[in-house]
Design a protein around this motif. Structure first.
Motif, PDB file in Angstrom:
ATOM      1  N   LYS A 175     -32.431  -0.853 -36.858  1.00 15.57           N
ATOM      2  CA  LYS A 175     -31.297  -1.355 -36.079  1.00 15.57           C
ATOM      3  C   LYS A 175     -31.442  -2.803 -35.626  1.00 15.57           C
ATOM      4  CE  LYS A 175     -30.013   3.180 -34.305  1.00 15.57           C
ATOM      5  NZ  LYS A 175     -29.790   3.971 -33.094  1.00 15.57           N
ATOM      6  N   GLY A 176     -32.635  -3.361 -35.710  1.00 19.43           N
ATOM      7  CA  GLY A 176     -32.856  -4.734 -35.244  1.00 19.43           C
ATOM      8  C   GLY A 176     -33.176  -4.773 -33.763  1.00 19.43           C
ATOM      9  N   PHE A 177     -32.722  -5.819 -33.087  1.00 17.70           N
ATOM     10  CA  PHE A 177     -33.001  -5.964 -31.656  1.00 17.70           C
ATOM     11  C   PHE A 177     -32.219  -4.928 -30.864  1.00 17.70           C
ATOM     12  CE2 PHE A 177     -33.910 -10.520 -32.720  1.00 17.70           C
ATOM     13  CZ  PHE A 177     -35.250 -10.479 -32.373  1.00 17.70           C
ATOM     14  N   MET A 178     -32.912  -4.272 -29.947  1.00 16.19           N
ATOM     15  CA  MET A 178     -32.318  -3.282 -29.061  1.00 16.19           C
ATOM     16  C   MET A 178     -32.512  -3.753 -27.616  1.00 16.19           C
ATOM     17  SD  MET A 178     -31.285  -0.952 -31.208  1.00 16.19           S
ATOM     18  CE  MET A 178     -30.967   0.487 -30.200  1.00 16.19           C
ATOM     19  N   ILE A 179     -31.442  -3.678 -26.831  1.00 21.21           N
ATOM     20  CA  ILE A 179     -31.490  -4.067 -25.423  1.00 21.21           C
ATOM     21  C   ILE A 179     -31.769  -2.818 -24.599  1.00 21.21           C
ATOM     22  CG2 ILE A 179     -30.227  -5.113 -23.507  1.00 21.21           C
ATOM     23  CD1 ILE A 179     -28.386  -6.345 -25.747  1.00 21.21           C
ATOM     24  N   VAL A 180     -32.837  -2.868 -23.820  1.00 22.92           N
ATOM     25  CA  VAL A 180     -33.191  -1.754 -22.936  1.00 22.92           C
ATOM     26  C   VAL A 180     -32.663  -2.094 -21.549  1.00 22.92           C
ATOM     27  CG1 VAL A 180     -35.058  -0.362 -21.962  1.00 22.92           C
ATOM     28  CG2 VAL A 180     -35.261  -1.273 -24.301  1.00 22.92           C
ATOM     29  N   HIS A 181     -31.736  -1.263 -21.057  1.00 25.59           N
ATOM     30  CA  HIS A 181     -31.141  -1.442 -19.738  1.00 25.59           C
ATOM     31  C   HIS A 181     -31.714  -0.413 -18.769  1.00 25.59           C
ATOM     32  CE1 HIS A 181     -27.768  -3.098 -22.242  1.00 25.59           C
ATOM     33  NE2 HIS A 181     -27.705  -3.948 -21.243  1.00 25.59           N
ATOM     34  N   ARG A 182     -31.780  -0.798 -17.507  1.00 23.37           N
ATOM     35  CA  ARG A 182     -32.129   0.141 -16.432  1.00 23.37           C
ATOM     36  C   ARG A 182     -31.019   0.078 -15.391  1.00 23.37           C
ATOM     37  NH1 ARG A 182     -37.211   2.338 -14.065  1.00 23.37           N
ATOM     38  NH2 ARG A 182     -36.552   3.078 -12.041  1.00 23.37           N
ATOM     39  N   CYS A 183     -30.544   1.253 -14.996  1.00 23.73           N
ATOM     40  CA  CYS A 183     -29.473   1.327 -14.013  1.00 23.73           C
ATOM     41  C   CYS A 183     -30.013   1.030 -12.611  1.00 23.73           C
ATOM     42  CB  CYS A 183     -28.828   2.716 -14.047  1.00 23.73           C
ATOM     43  SG  CYS A 183     -27.469   2.882 -12.869  1.00 23.73           S
ATOM     44  N   LYS A 184     -29.355   0.086 -11.924  1.00 22.54           N
ATOM     45  CA  LYS A 184     -29.773  -0.270 -10.560  1.00 22.54           C
ATOM     46  C   LYS A 184     -29.490   0.843  -9.563  1.00 22.54           C
ATOM     47  CE  LYS A 184     -29.780  -4.364  -8.817  1.00 22.54           C
ATOM     48  NZ  LYS A 184     -29.441  -5.706  -8.310  1.00 22.54           N
ATOM     49  N   SER A 185     -28.556   1.738  -9.878  1.00 22.58           N
ATOM     50  CA  SER A 185     -28.211   2.806  -8.943  1.00 22.58           C
ATOM     51  C   SER A 185     -29.084   4.038  -9.100  1.00 22.58           C
ATOM     52  CB  SER A 185     -26.744   3.208  -9.107  1.00 22.58           C
ATOM     53  OG  SER A 185     -25.913   2.154  -8.728  1.00 22.58           O
ATOM     54  N   CYS A 186     -29.208   4.532 -10.332  1.00 22.43           N
ATOM     55  CA  CYS A 186     -29.916   5.803 -10.537  1.00 22.43           C
ATOM     56  C   CYS A 186     -31.241   5.669 -11.293  1.00 22.43           C
ATOM     57  CB  CYS A 186     -29.008   6.803 -11.267  1.00 22.43           C
ATOM     58  SG  CYS A 186     -28.727   6.424 -12.998  1.00 22.43           S
ATOM     59  N   GLY A 187     -31.528   4.493 -11.831  1.00 22.62           N
ATOM     60  CA  GLY A 187     -32.795   4.267 -12.519  1.00 22.62           C
ATOM     61  C   GLY A 187     -32.828   4.705 -13.975  1.00 22.62           C
ATOM     62  N   GLU A 188     -31.742   5.282 -14.481  1.00 19.71           N
ATOM     63  CA  GLU A 188     -31.725   5.750 -15.865  1.00 19.71           C
ATOM     64  C   GLU A 188     -31.928   4.581 -16.823  1.00 19.71           C
ATOM     65  OE1 GLU A 188     -28.750   8.121 -18.872  1.00 19.71           O
ATOM     66  OE2 GLU A 188     -28.844   8.715 -16.767  1.00 19.71           O
ATOM     67  N   ILE A 189     -32.638   4.851 -17.907  1.00 23.93           N
ATOM     68  CA  ILE A 189     -32.892   3.868 -18.950  1.00 23.93           C
ATOM     69  C   ILE A 189     -31.950   4.127 -20.109  1.00 23.93           C
ATOM     70  CG2 ILE A 189     -34.612   2.957 -20.583  1.00 23.93           C
ATOM     71  CD1 ILE A 189     -35.376   2.416 -17.682  1.00 23.93           C
ATOM     72  N   ARG A 190     -31.301   3.071 -20.594  1.00 25.70           N
ATOM     73  CA  ARG A 190     -30.378   3.144 -21.732  1.00 25.70           C
ATOM     74  C   ARG A 190     -30.765   2.073 -22.743  1.00 25.70           C
ATOM     75  NH1 ARG A 190     -26.158   6.938 -22.115  1.00 25.70           N
ATOM     76  NH2 ARG A 190     -26.429   8.155 -20.235  1.00 25.70           N
ATOM     77  N   THR A 191     -30.591   2.354 -24.019  1.00 26.64           N
ATOM     78  CA  THR A 191     -30.879   1.389 -25.072  1.00 26.64           C
ATOM     79  C   THR A 191     -29.642   1.220 -25.939  1.00 26.64           C
ATOM     80  OG1 THR A 191     -33.188   2.103 -25.097  1.00 26.64           O
ATOM     81  CG2 THR A 191     -32.437   0.839 -26.982  1.00 26.64           C
ATOM     82  N   ASN A 192     -29.340  -0.046 -26.287  1.00 24.01           N
ATOM     83  CA  ASN A 192     -28.176  -0.334 -27.106  1.00 24.01           C
ATOM     84  C   ASN A 192     -28.493  -1.464 -28.069  1.00 24.01           C
ATOM     85  OD1 ASN A 192     -25.218  -1.803 -27.336  1.00 24.01           O
ATOM     86  ND2 ASN A 192     -25.122   0.415 -27.195  1.00 24.01           N
ATOM     87  N   LYS A 193     -27.951  -1.364 -29.259  1.00 25.46           N
ATOM     88  CA  LYS A 193     -28.178  -2.368 -30.298  1.00 25.46           C
ATOM     89  C   LYS A 193     -27.540  -3.699 -29.906  1.00 25.46           C
ATOM     90  CE  LYS A 193     -27.452  -2.996 -35.265  1.00 25.46           C
ATOM     91  NZ  LYS A 193     -26.744  -4.260 -35.296  1.00 25.46           N
ATOM     92  N   ALA A 194     -28.293  -4.769 -30.090  1.00 24.91           N
ATOM     93  CA  ALA A 194     -27.744  -6.108 -29.873  1.00 24.91           C
ATOM     94  C   ALA A 194     -26.749  -6.417 -30.988  1.00 24.91           C
ATOM     95  CB  ALA A 194     -28.869  -7.144 -29.859  1.00 24.91           C
ATOM     96  N   ALA A 195     -25.679  -7.085 -30.633  1.00 24.26           N
ATOM     97  CA  ALA A 195     -24.624  -7.413 -31.597  1.00 24.26           C
ATOM     98  C   ALA A 195     -24.723  -8.881 -31.984  1.00 24.26           C
ATOM     99  CB  ALA A 195     -23.258  -7.090 -30.997  1.00 24.26           C
ATOM    100  N   LEU A 196     -25.824  -9.246 -32.624  1.00 26.39           N
ATOM    101  CA  LEU A 196     -26.050 -10.638 -33.003  1.00 26.39           C
ATOM    102  C   LEU A 196     -25.204 -11.076 -34.190  1.00 26.39           C
ATOM    103  CD1 LEU A 196     -29.912 -10.626 -32.597  1.00 26.39           C
ATOM    104  CD2 LEU A 196     -28.255 -11.754 -31.117  1.00 26.39           C
ATOM    105  N   ASP A 197     -24.738 -10.118 -34.978  1.00 23.33           N
ATOM    106  CA  ASP A 197     -24.014 -10.456 -36.195  1.00 23.33           C
ATOM    107  C   ASP A 197     -22.494 -10.332 -36.067  1.00 23.33           C
ATOM    108  OD1 ASP A 197     -24.015  -7.730 -35.957  1.00 23.33           O
ATOM    109  OD2 ASP A 197     -24.646  -7.322 -38.009  1.00 23.33           O
ATOM    110  N   ASP A 198     -21.992 -10.108 -34.865  1.00 23.62           N
ATOM    111  CA  ASP A 198     -20.544 -10.008 -34.688  1.00 23.62           C
ATOM    112  C   ASP A 198     -19.922 -11.387 -34.919  1.00 23.62           C
ATOM    113  OD1 ASP A 198     -18.082  -8.627 -33.841  1.00 23.62           O
ATOM    114  OD2 ASP A 198     -18.186 -10.004 -32.144  1.00 23.62           O
ATOM    115  N   PRO A 199     -18.969 -11.503 -35.856  1.00 27.31           N
ATOM    116  CA  PRO A 199     -18.408 -12.824 -36.173  1.00 27.31           C
ATOM    117  C   PRO A 199     -17.525 -13.412 -35.065  1.00 27.31           C
ATOM    118  CG  PRO A 199     -17.294 -11.128 -37.441  1.00 27.31           C
ATOM    119  CD  PRO A 199     -18.416 -10.451 -36.712  1.00 27.31           C
ATOM    120  N   GLU A 200     -16.959 -12.582 -34.218  1.00 25.74           N
ATOM    121  CA  GLU A 200     -16.051 -13.064 -33.174  1.00 25.74           C
ATOM    122  C   GLU A 200     -16.767 -13.457 -31.881  1.00 25.74           C
ATOM    123  OE1 GLU A 200     -12.753 -13.526 -33.663  1.00 25.74           O
ATOM    124  OE2 GLU A 200     -13.137 -12.953 -35.740  1.00 25.74           O
ATOM    125  N   GLN A 201     -17.688 -12.608 -31.418  1.00 21.67           N
ATOM    126  CA  GLN A 201     -18.336 -12.829 -30.121  1.00 21.67           C
ATOM    127  C   GLN A 201     -19.741 -12.219 -30.159  1.00 21.67           C
ATOM    128  OE1 GLN A 201     -16.376 -10.958 -26.739  1.00 21.67           O
ATOM    129  NE2 GLN A 201     -16.637 -12.807 -25.528  1.00 21.67           N
TER     130      GLN A 201
END
Length: 118
Positions: free
Chosen positions: A69-95
């Protein structure tokens, strides 16, 4: 019976609550974070389902490399502490996700790790 993980396709524009960027939908896939500051909001239990009642700020804490998948962004929720991972969209032509923001998260993580060891 355990719930199955599934992906609900919701690809809508939104305004970032951190930097106020107007975020466009991805051309391919679904965007869940701001391409400028990489923050997100904890609205999903499973990707795209919009079933979480948390609503906390998902802060980018780390960037990891996935072989497929390439670069993955690991997020942590400031409210509940849950960890989430999402693919970086480096190749999106618009944004595309901003490489400067990716590198800043990587730098901050590196400084944090070095600070704990020293």
């Amino acid at each position: 019976m355990p719930e199955s993980r599934h992906f609900t396709v919701i690809n809508e524009p939104f305004v970032c609550i951190v930097c106020h960027t107007q975020v466009a939908p991805l051309r391919t896939g679904c965007r869940n974070h701001c391409p400028v500051c990489l923050h997100s909001v904890h609205v999903d239990r499973f990707p795209g389902d919009r079933q979480s009642d948390c609503g906390g700020l998902l802060v980018p804490k780390e960037i990891v490399q996935d072989g497929k998948k390439g670069f993955m962004i690991v997020h942590r929720c400031k409210s509940c502490g849950e960890i989430r991972t999402n693919k970086a969209a480096l190749d999106d032509p618009e944004q595309p996700d901003q490489m400067d923001a990716i590198l800043e998260v990587m730098k901050n993580r590196s400084l944090h790790i070095r600070g704990r060891r020293g």
